[in-house]
Design an enzyme around this catalytic site. Structure first.
Site, PDB file in Angstrom:
ATOM      1  N   GLU A   1      -0.910   9.798  54.463  1.00 22.33           N
ATOM      2  CA  GLU A   1      -1.770  10.825  55.066  1.00 22.33           C
ATOM      3  C   GLU A   1      -1.054  11.765  56.026  1.00 22.33           C
ATOM      4  OE1 GLU A   1      -2.124   7.310  57.922  1.00 22.33           O
ATOM      5  OE2 GLU A   1      -2.016   7.596  55.753  1.00 22.33           O
TER       6      GLU A   1
ATOM      7  N   LYS B   1      -4.467   0.990  50.369  1.00 21.00           N
ATOM      8  CA  LYS B   1      -5.027   0.885  51.706  1.00 21.00           C
ATOM      9  C   LYS B   1      -4.051   0.225  52.669  1.00 21.00           C
ATOM     10  CE  LYS B   1      -8.301   2.118  53.019  1.00 21.00           C
ATOM     11  NZ  LYS B   1      -8.507   3.453  53.622  1.00 21.00           N
TER      12      LYS B   1
ATOM     13  N   TYR C   1      -1.485   4.378  52.556  1.00 19.29           N
ATOM     14  CA  TYR C   1      -2.280   4.940  53.643  1.00 19.29           C
ATOM     15  C   TYR C   1      -2.238   3.979  54.820  1.00 19.29           C
ATOM     16  CZ  TYR C   1      -4.433   8.461  50.564  1.00 19.29           C
ATOM     17  OH  TYR C   1      -4.664   9.512  49.718  1.00 19.29           O
TER      18      TYR C   1
ATOM     19  N   ASN D   1     -13.340   2.886  52.953  1.00 18.82           N
ATOM     20  CA  ASN D   1     -12.553   3.160  51.743  1.00 18.82           C
ATOM     21  C   ASN D   1     -13.473   3.747  50.667  1.00 18.82           C
ATOM     22  OD1 ASN D   1     -13.808   0.593  51.523  1.00 18.82           O
ATOM     23  ND2 ASN D   1     -12.407  -0.014  49.888  1.00 18.82           N
TER      24      ASN D   1
ATOM     25  N   HIS E   1      -3.389   5.242  58.592  1.00 18.87           N
ATOM     26  CA  HIS E   1      -4.432   5.621  59.559  1.00 18.87           C
ATOM     27  C   HIS E   1      -4.300   4.787  60.833  1.00 18.87           C
ATOM     28  CE1 HIS E   1      -6.354   8.075  56.490  1.00 18.87           C
ATOM     29  NE2 HIS E   1      -6.364   7.038  55.674  1.00 18.87           N
TER      30      HIS E   1
ATOM     31  N   ARG F   1     -10.670  30.310  57.702  1.00 18.89           N
ATOM     32  CA  ARG F   1     -11.211  29.362  56.725  1.00 18.89           C
ATOM     33  C   ARG F   1     -12.664  29.692  56.405  1.00 18.89           C
ATOM     34  NH1 ARG F   1      -9.781  26.572  52.417  1.00 18.89           N
ATOM     35  NH2 ARG F   1     -10.789  24.530  52.238  1.00 18.89           N
TER      36      ARG F   1
ATOM     37  N   ILE G   1     -14.066   8.219  59.087  1.00 15.97           N
ATOM     38  CA  ILE G   1     -14.105   6.884  59.686  1.00 15.97           C
ATOM     39  C   ILE G   1     -12.742   6.201  59.657  1.00 15.97           C
ATOM     40  CG2 ILE G   1     -14.819   5.698  57.555  1.00 15.97           C
ATOM     41  CD1 ILE G   1     -16.049   4.987  61.175  1.00 15.97           C
ATOM     42  N   ASP G   2     -11.888   6.509  58.680  1.00 15.54           N
ATOM     43  CA  ASP G   2     -10.538   5.941  58.652  1.00 15.54           C
ATOM     44  C   ASP G   2      -9.742   6.340  59.891  1.00 15.54           C
ATOM     45  OD1 ASP G   2     -10.293   4.299  56.385  1.00 15.54           O
ATOM     46  OD2 ASP G   2     -10.118   6.031  55.078  1.00 15.54           O
TER      47      ASP G   2
ATOM     48  N   VAL H   1     -14.062  16.114  59.556  1.00 15.56           N
ATOM     49  CA  VAL H   1     -13.082  16.685  60.479  1.00 15.56           C
ATOM     50  C   VAL H   1     -11.804  15.855  60.457  1.00 15.56           C
ATOM     51  CG1 VAL H   1     -12.603  17.251  62.885  1.00 15.56           C
ATOM     52  CG2 VAL H   1     -14.886  17.604  61.945  1.00 15.56           C
TER      53      VAL H   1
ATOM     54  N   VAL I   1     -18.432   4.004  55.256  1.00 10.73           N
ATOM     55  CA  VAL I   1     -17.547   3.163  54.438  1.00 10.73           C
ATOM     56  C   VAL I   1     -16.106   3.655  54.586  1.00 10.73           C
ATOM     57  CG1 VAL I   1     -16.987   2.449  52.091  1.00 10.73           C
ATOM     58  CG2 VAL I   1     -19.380   2.578  52.823  1.00 10.73           C
TER      59      VAL I   1
ATOM     60  N   ARG J   1      -8.774   0.011  43.657  1.00 10.73           N
ATOM     61  CA  ARG J   1      -7.647   0.883  43.347  1.00 10.73           C
ATOM     62  C   ARG J   1      -6.345   0.071  43.319  1.00 10.73           C
ATOM     63  NH1 ARG J   1      -8.559   5.468  47.822  1.00 10.73           N
ATOM     64  NH2 ARG J   1      -9.342   3.636  48.937  1.00 10.73           N
TER      65      ARG J   1
END
Length: 378
Positions: free
Chosen positions: A118, A75, A94, A300, A96, A203, A269-270, A239, A298, A15
């Site tokens: 984010e 990233k 991003y 990304n 994180h 929701r 995972i990020d 989540v 993974v 990206r």
């Protein structure tokens, strides 16, 4: 303002922070843009296209970081990139930070002003710059999970949608947000037996009204997770706690109750992952096994469909990037939703969940910016 767009260097990350169309918007508003050579080559965007849009092409990342007033990335900056950041520079990408103490400390030490995609909000309390990648990741999670279920990949050999006379896979999705909803759509569309767990009854009601019996909805408790993971062939961890580390919803003990060859895909995972046994992996080596359960973590994931992901992301980030270019840090004070994206400013951590996760003293974003203005005018 001089805008710099470096080439991404994370494993299999193709990206790019700006497309040629985005460059043209900056140039038309009086800004300059420098792009690292071959920055968009991985998705078919040539240096010539960037030059036609008005960008200057430079040979390496060092020139980008040395010259630019604002760095636009996809990233989080890697350690060698953090070392090139400087005080007074804007970083827009991003981040994180909550599960990443090393990056946080490097950004604090650099003196940079770091705005995270984010944690930017909108008037409805949503996270508009996270949403496009969450849509991509949710849909990719099912593709990745379906592939991982193949016996040759280490899975239990179950076809997600089954065939006439053979039951489909059981897919359990933890979280009914953007990631979870997109994952559910894909899984249900392929014919899987899909269940979503979430703690928000409104929701769950929305999902039920939209999909009816095609997707089951269950209120999320530890007991419910323990029950449903036992029958799951594929579990999607979807989540999100904005800015904070993800909660560990599936413990090591729960793995022992799962089917051998079941697959966990951790889209969180990020933010540290929502499975106790999660650890970041790459597109080059995406999976590993714990207690007979295959993990796909993974960090990304959208980078695997880099062209789609780049255009989806830059369509959303461009107005915010232009606001920062036009107004600098004053643009943050003028927009409470953009201000919510400020995570680090000149050695201070300005995101409460990050401070809570990593032990920094929290400084309210507008206060941090006001202190800077005072020092500059004193």
């Amino acid at each position: 303002m001089l805008i710099g767009v470096p080439k991404e260097i994370k494993n299999h990350e193709y990206r790019v922070g700006l497309t040629p169309a985005g460059v043209k918007e900056f140039v038309e508003q009086g800004h300059q843009v420098i792009v690292q050579t071959k920055g968009g080559a991985g998705i078919g965007l040539s240096d010539a296209q960037y030059q036609s849009a008005g960008a200057e092409i430079v040979a390496d990342a060092k020139q980008i970081f040395n010259r630019a007033d604002m760095i636009i990335k996809v990233k989080e900056p890697q350690p060698n990139e953090c070392a090139m950041l400087r005080a007074g520079q804007l970083l827009f990408t991003y981040l994180h930070l909550a599960p990443d103490p090393r990056q946080t400390q490097l950004l604090v030490d650099s003196g940079v002003t770091a705005v995270a995609y984010e944690t930017i909000t909108d008037a409805r309390g949503n996270l508009p710059l996270l949403a496009p990648m969450s849509e991509v990741a949710g849909r990719m999670a099912i593709q990745a999970g379906a592939h991982s279920l193949e016996k040759a990949q280490g899975g239990n050999g179950v076809l997600l949608g089954g065939v006439p006379g053979v039951a489909p896979a059981n897919v359990l999705i933890l979280g009914g947000g953007v990631v979870g909803l997109n994952a559910a759509r894909m899984a249900a569309g392929l014919g899987a037996d899909v269940t979503i767990l979430d703690r928000s009854l409104p929701r769950l009601k929305q999902i039920d009204e939209r999909f009816g019996p095609h997707i089951k909805t269950v209120y999320s408790t530890t007991d419910a997770i323990e029950k449903y993971v036992q029958d799951a062939d594929l579990v999607i961890g979807a989540v999100l706690l904005p800015g904070a580390a993800a909660p560990k919803l599936i413990t090591r003990g729960m793995l022992k109750t799962m089917k051998k060859g079941a697959v966990l895909v951790d889209v969180a995972i990020d933010q540290g992952g929502c499975f106790e046994t999660s650890k970041p992996t790459t597109h080059a080596d995406p999976t590993y096994e714990v207690d007979g359960v295959l993990h796909y973590c993974v960090a990304n994931m959208p980078g695997g469909v880099a062209r789609t992901a780049t255009f989806a992301l830059t369509n959303t980030t461009l107005p915010y990037a232009l606001a920062l270019a036009n107004g600098g840090t004053a643009a943050l004070l003028a927009d409470e939703h953009l201000l919510a994206g400020l995570n680090v400013h000149q050695g201070q951590v300005t995101n409460a969940p990050v401070c809570q996760a990593l032990g920094y003293n929290y400084v309210e974003p507008s206060q941090a910016l006001a202190q800077t203005v005072f020092r500059q005018s004193a």
